[in-house]
Design a protein around this motif. Structure first.
Motif, PDB file in Angstrom:
ATOM      1  N   PRO A 252       0.843  -1.210   0.000  1.00  0.00           N
ATOM      2  CA  PRO A 252       0.000   0.000   0.000  1.00  0.00           C
ATOM      3  C   PRO A 252       0.876   1.258   0.000  1.00  0.00           C
ATOM      4  N   THR A 253       1.418   1.593  -1.151  1.00  0.00           N
ATOM      5  CA  THR A 253       2.422   2.663  -1.235  1.00  0.00           C
ATOM      6  C   THR A 253       1.864   4.032  -0.852  1.00  0.00           C
ATOM      7  N   THR A 254       0.561   4.225  -0.986  1.00  0.00           N
ATOM      8  CA  THR A 254      -0.040   5.508  -0.604  1.00  0.00           C
ATOM      9  C   THR A 254      -0.964   5.350   0.603  1.00  0.00           C
ATOM     10  N   GLY A 255      -0.780   4.264   1.339  1.00  0.00           N
ATOM     11  CA  GLY A 255      -1.588   4.056   2.543  1.00  0.00           C
ATOM     12  C   GLY A 255      -2.740   3.104   2.365  1.00  0.00           C
ATOM     13  N   GLY A 256      -2.955   2.619   1.125  1.00  0.00           N
ATOM     14  CA  GLY A 256      -4.009   1.645   0.874  1.00  0.00           C
ATOM     15  C   GLY A 256      -5.413   2.180   1.120  1.00  0.00           C
ATOM     16  N   ALA A 257      -6.342   1.245   1.253  1.00  0.00           N
ATOM     17  CA  ALA A 257      -7.741   1.629   1.450  1.00  0.00           C
ATOM     18  C   ALA A 257      -7.951   2.357   2.764  1.00  0.00           C
ATOM     19  N   GLU A 258      -7.138   2.029   3.755  1.00  0.00           N
ATOM     20  CA  GLU A 258      -7.297   2.673   5.063  1.00  0.00           C
ATOM     21  C   GLU A 258      -7.087   4.183   4.963  1.00  0.00           C
ATOM     22  N   GLN A 259      -6.030   4.597   4.258  1.00  0.00           N
ATOM     23  CA  GLN A 259      -5.768   6.024   4.103  1.00  0.00           C
ATOM     24  C   GLN A 259      -6.820   6.679   3.217  1.00  0.00           C
ATOM     25  N   MET A 260      -7.224   5.988   2.145  1.00  0.00           N
ATOM     26  CA  MET A 260      -8.249   6.536   1.263  1.00  0.00           C
ATOM     27  C   MET A 260      -9.555   6.760   2.017  1.00  0.00           C
ATOM     28  N   CYS A 261      -9.945   5.798   2.840  1.00  0.00           N
ATOM     29  CA  CYS A 261     -11.187   5.936   3.606  1.00  0.00           C
ATOM     30  C   CYS A 261     -11.093   7.085   4.610  1.00  0.00           C
ATOM     31  N   ALA A 262      -9.921   7.241   5.217  1.00  0.00           N
ATOM     32  CA  ALA A 262      -9.730   8.354   6.152  1.00  0.00           C
ATOM     33  C   ALA A 262      -9.844   9.687   5.423  1.00  0.00           C
ATOM     34  N   ASP A 263      -9.261   9.756   4.215  1.00  0.00           N
ATOM     35  CA  ASP A 263      -9.299  10.999   3.434  1.00  0.00           C
ATOM     36  C   ASP A 263     -10.713  11.342   2.977  1.00  0.00           C
ATOM     37  N   LEU A 264     -11.494  10.314   2.642  1.00  0.00           N
ATOM     38  CA  LEU A 264     -12.828  10.534   2.066  1.00  0.00           C
ATOM     39  C   LEU A 264     -13.955  10.332   3.084  1.00  0.00           C
ATOM     40  N   ASN A 265     -13.584  10.067   4.332  1.00  0.00           N
ATOM     41  CA  ASN A 265     -14.570   9.895   5.411  1.00  0.00           C
ATOM     42  C   ASN A 265     -15.554   8.758   5.093  1.00  0.00           C
ATOM     43  N   LEU A 266     -14.980   7.604   4.729  1.00  0.00           N
ATOM     44  CA  LEU A 266     -15.786   6.435   4.424  1.00  0.00           C
ATOM     45  C   LEU A 266     -15.405   5.295   5.375  1.00  0.00           C
ATOM     46  N   PRO A 267     -16.340   4.411   5.697  1.00  0.00           N
ATOM     47  CA  PRO A 267     -16.009   3.272   6.560  1.00  0.00           C
ATOM     48  C   PRO A 267     -15.147   2.252   5.812  1.00  0.00           C
ATOM     49  N   LEU A 268     -14.120   1.748   6.457  1.00  0.00           N
ATOM     50  CA  LEU A 268     -13.353   0.622   5.943  1.00  0.00           C
ATOM     51  C   LEU A 268     -13.930  -0.633   6.589  1.00  0.00           C
ATOM     52  N   LEU A 269     -14.584  -1.463   5.784  1.00  0.00           N
ATOM     53  CA  LEU A 269     -15.278  -2.627   6.332  1.00  0.00           C
ATOM     54  C   LEU A 269     -14.318  -3.742   6.730  1.00  0.00           C
ATOM     55  N   GLY A 270     -13.183  -3.834   6.036  1.00  0.00           N
ATOM     56  CA  GLY A 270     -12.236  -4.880   6.376  1.00  0.00           C
ATOM     57  C   GLY A 270     -11.179  -5.055   5.306  1.00  0.00           C
ATOM     58  N   LYS A 271     -10.117  -5.814   5.659  1.00  0.00           N
ATOM     59  CA  LYS A 271      -9.023  -6.122   4.740  1.00  0.00           C
ATOM     60  C   LYS A 271      -8.939  -7.638   4.602  1.00  0.00           C
ATOM     61  N   VAL A 272      -9.254  -8.126   3.404  1.00  0.00           N
ATOM     62  CA  VAL A 272      -9.261  -9.566   3.161  1.00  0.00           C
ATOM     63  C   VAL A 272      -7.908  -9.982   2.585  1.00  0.00           C
ATOM     64  N   PRO A 273      -7.174 -10.855   3.281  1.00  0.00           N
ATOM     65  CA  PRO A 273      -5.861 -11.267   2.773  1.00  0.00           C
ATOM     66  C   PRO A 273      -5.973 -12.246   1.614  1.00  0.00           C
ATOM     67  N   LEU A 274      -4.897 -12.327   0.838  1.00  0.00           N
ATOM     68  CA  LEU A 274      -4.812 -13.333  -0.209  1.00  0.00           C
ATOM     69  C   LEU A 274      -4.687 -14.720   0.416  1.00  0.00           C
ATOM     70  N   ASP A 275      -5.413 -15.651  -0.148  1.00  0.00           N
ATOM     71  CA  ASP A 275      -5.291 -17.042   0.255  1.00  0.00           C
ATOM     72  C   ASP A 275      -5.520 -17.850  -1.017  1.00  0.00           C
ATOM     73  N   PRO A 276      -4.536 -18.629  -1.466  1.00  0.00           N
ATOM     74  CA  PRO A 276      -4.697 -19.364  -2.729  1.00  0.00           C
ATOM     75  C   PRO A 276      -5.903 -20.285  -2.739  1.00  0.00           C
ATOM     76  N   ARG A 277      -6.390 -20.646  -1.547  1.00  0.00           N
ATOM     77  CA  ARG A 277      -7.550 -21.529  -1.480  1.00  0.00           C
ATOM     78  C   ARG A 277      -8.837 -20.807  -1.872  1.00  0.00           C
ATOM     79  N   ILE A 278      -8.834 -19.463  -1.816  1.00  0.00           N
ATOM     80  CA  ILE A 278      -9.995 -18.703  -2.297  1.00  0.00           C
ATOM     81  C   ILE A 278     -10.151 -18.915  -3.796  1.00  0.00           C
ATOM     82  N   ALA A 279      -9.041 -18.760  -4.540  1.00  0.00           N
ATOM     83  CA  ALA A 279      -9.077 -18.942  -5.992  1.00  0.00           C
ATOM     84  C   ALA A 279      -9.474 -20.365  -6.355  1.00  0.00           C
ATOM     85  N   ARG A 280      -8.946 -21.326  -5.599  1.00  0.00           N
ATOM     86  CA  ARG A 280      -9.275 -22.721  -5.886  1.00  0.00           C
ATOM     87  C   ARG A 280     -10.764 -22.985  -5.652  1.00  0.00           C
ATOM     88  N   SER A 281     -11.295 -22.451  -4.571  1.00  0.00           N
ATOM     89  CA  SER A 281     -12.718 -22.641  -4.275  1.00  0.00           C
ATOM     90  C   SER A 281     -13.594 -22.031  -5.365  1.00  0.00           C
TER      91      SER A 281
END
Length: 320
Positions: A252-281
């Motif tokens: 997140p070179t510019t702060g990612g969604a967390e910084q964007m949400c702070a700048d735009l006053n929006l809720p950050l619902l969550g950060k979903v990590p990569l898991d190769p099993r998601i793609a497989r499913s």
């Protein structure tokens, strides 16, 4: 419907619904000046009222949007639908309006299924007794068939999905959309204008190349007065299935969604990590939440579903 490509919209365009449409000095040179001046653009599409009546039995409508492709909108939409439908007392439907790239049939394990016509309209395809799905993918002879349509035909198909599908009584309708802010997005917002929409969940990934397009999607929502429920940062680090350590694949070179949400006053619902099993499913058409309940990504999905920002936009949410 009447849509003007953004590249030819005059800087001071009064808007197609304005009394000055086609008459303002800023309209000079616009290829749609005569059409706007004729008043044809102000005529309401009768389908809007019909859709409002059709969807009056749907309690909650949630759109999943992103300005960027490949960030996981369909994956999130599918797992949101699975999570909601885990309560057998709730009726849930997932509508895929990605006309040119319908991936929902594959993700939901419904590839090869077909839509049937009944006296009350098109019947959606069911994953479970309480989880219905509709996609243009069910209307193609092969999943490899290309849909090569211009805007008006796409709009017509979205209208049919909303008006002619026999949705029945639903607790939740989740709408998966393509990337961008163009025909499909304008159509879904216009056609749902006579019915209550809970809002949009915006999907992004951490890197700036994604965030800059997601900001455009947020502006789109603001312009069309579509409430934003919150933002989900997808692919937020890689979780090793063996040691559970997390590595940053997309920094997140510019702060990612967390910084964007702070700048735009929006809720950050969550950060979903990569898991190769998601793609497989998804490739195998199975619910990742059910297949890998111990994954950190599964817990984040469930935390998003239970978040107070989603709850305040809907009267209840279910937990697995």
């Amino acid at each position: 419907t009447f849509n003007v490509p953004s590249c030819v919209i005059p800087t001071d365009c009064p808007g197609t619904q304005s009394e000055q449409a086609g008459k303002s000095s800023s309209c000079e040179g616009c290829p749609n000046q005569k059409l706007c001046a004729s008043g044809a653009t102000k005529a309401a599409d009768p389908a809007i009222a019909e859709i409002g009546e059709k969807l009056s039995t749907v309690k909650h409508k949630i759109l999943v949007l992103s300005g960027k492709g490949g960030v996981g909108k369909s994956t999130f939409s599918a797992h949101l639908a699975h999570a909601l439908a885990s309560d057998a007392t709730k009726e849930v439907a997932l509508l895929d309006v990605d006309i040119c790239g319908p991936s929902i049939p594959r993700i939901m394990g419904l590839e090869g299924e077909q839509v049937h016509q009944s006296g009350s309209g098109w019947s959606p395809v069911y994953v479970d007794d309480n989880l219905a799905v509709m996609s243009i993918g069910f209307l193609l002879s092969s999943p490899d068939d290309a849909v090569i349509w211009r805007g008006p035909k796409k709009n017509g198909m979205i209208k049919q999905f909303l008006r002619d599908v026999d949705w029945g009584e639903l607790d939740y309708l989740v709408v998966d959309t393509p990337p961008g802010t163009s025909d499909e997005h304008l159509s879904i917002v216009q056609y749902l204008s006579s019915t209550h929409v809970d809002g949009a969940v915006i999907i992004t990934t951490p890197q700036e190349v994604s965030l800059q397009d997601v900001r455009k999607e947020i502006r789109f929502c603001q312009k069309v007065k579509l409430p934003i429920i919150g933002v989900v940062e997808n692919m937020s680090g890689f979780v090793c299935p063996k040691c559970q350590n997390t590595s940053q694949i997309f920094p997140p070179t510019t702060g990612g969604a967390e910084q964007m949400c702070a700048d735009l006053n929006l809720p950050l619902l969550g950060k979903v990590p990569l898991d190769p099993r998601i793609a497989r499913s998804c490739d195998e058409g199975r619910s990742f939440l059910a297949e890998v309940p111990d994954s950190p990504a599964t817990q984040i999905y469930l935390d998003i579903v239970k978040s107070k920002n989603l709850i305040k936009h809907t009267s209840y949410f279910v937990f697995i």
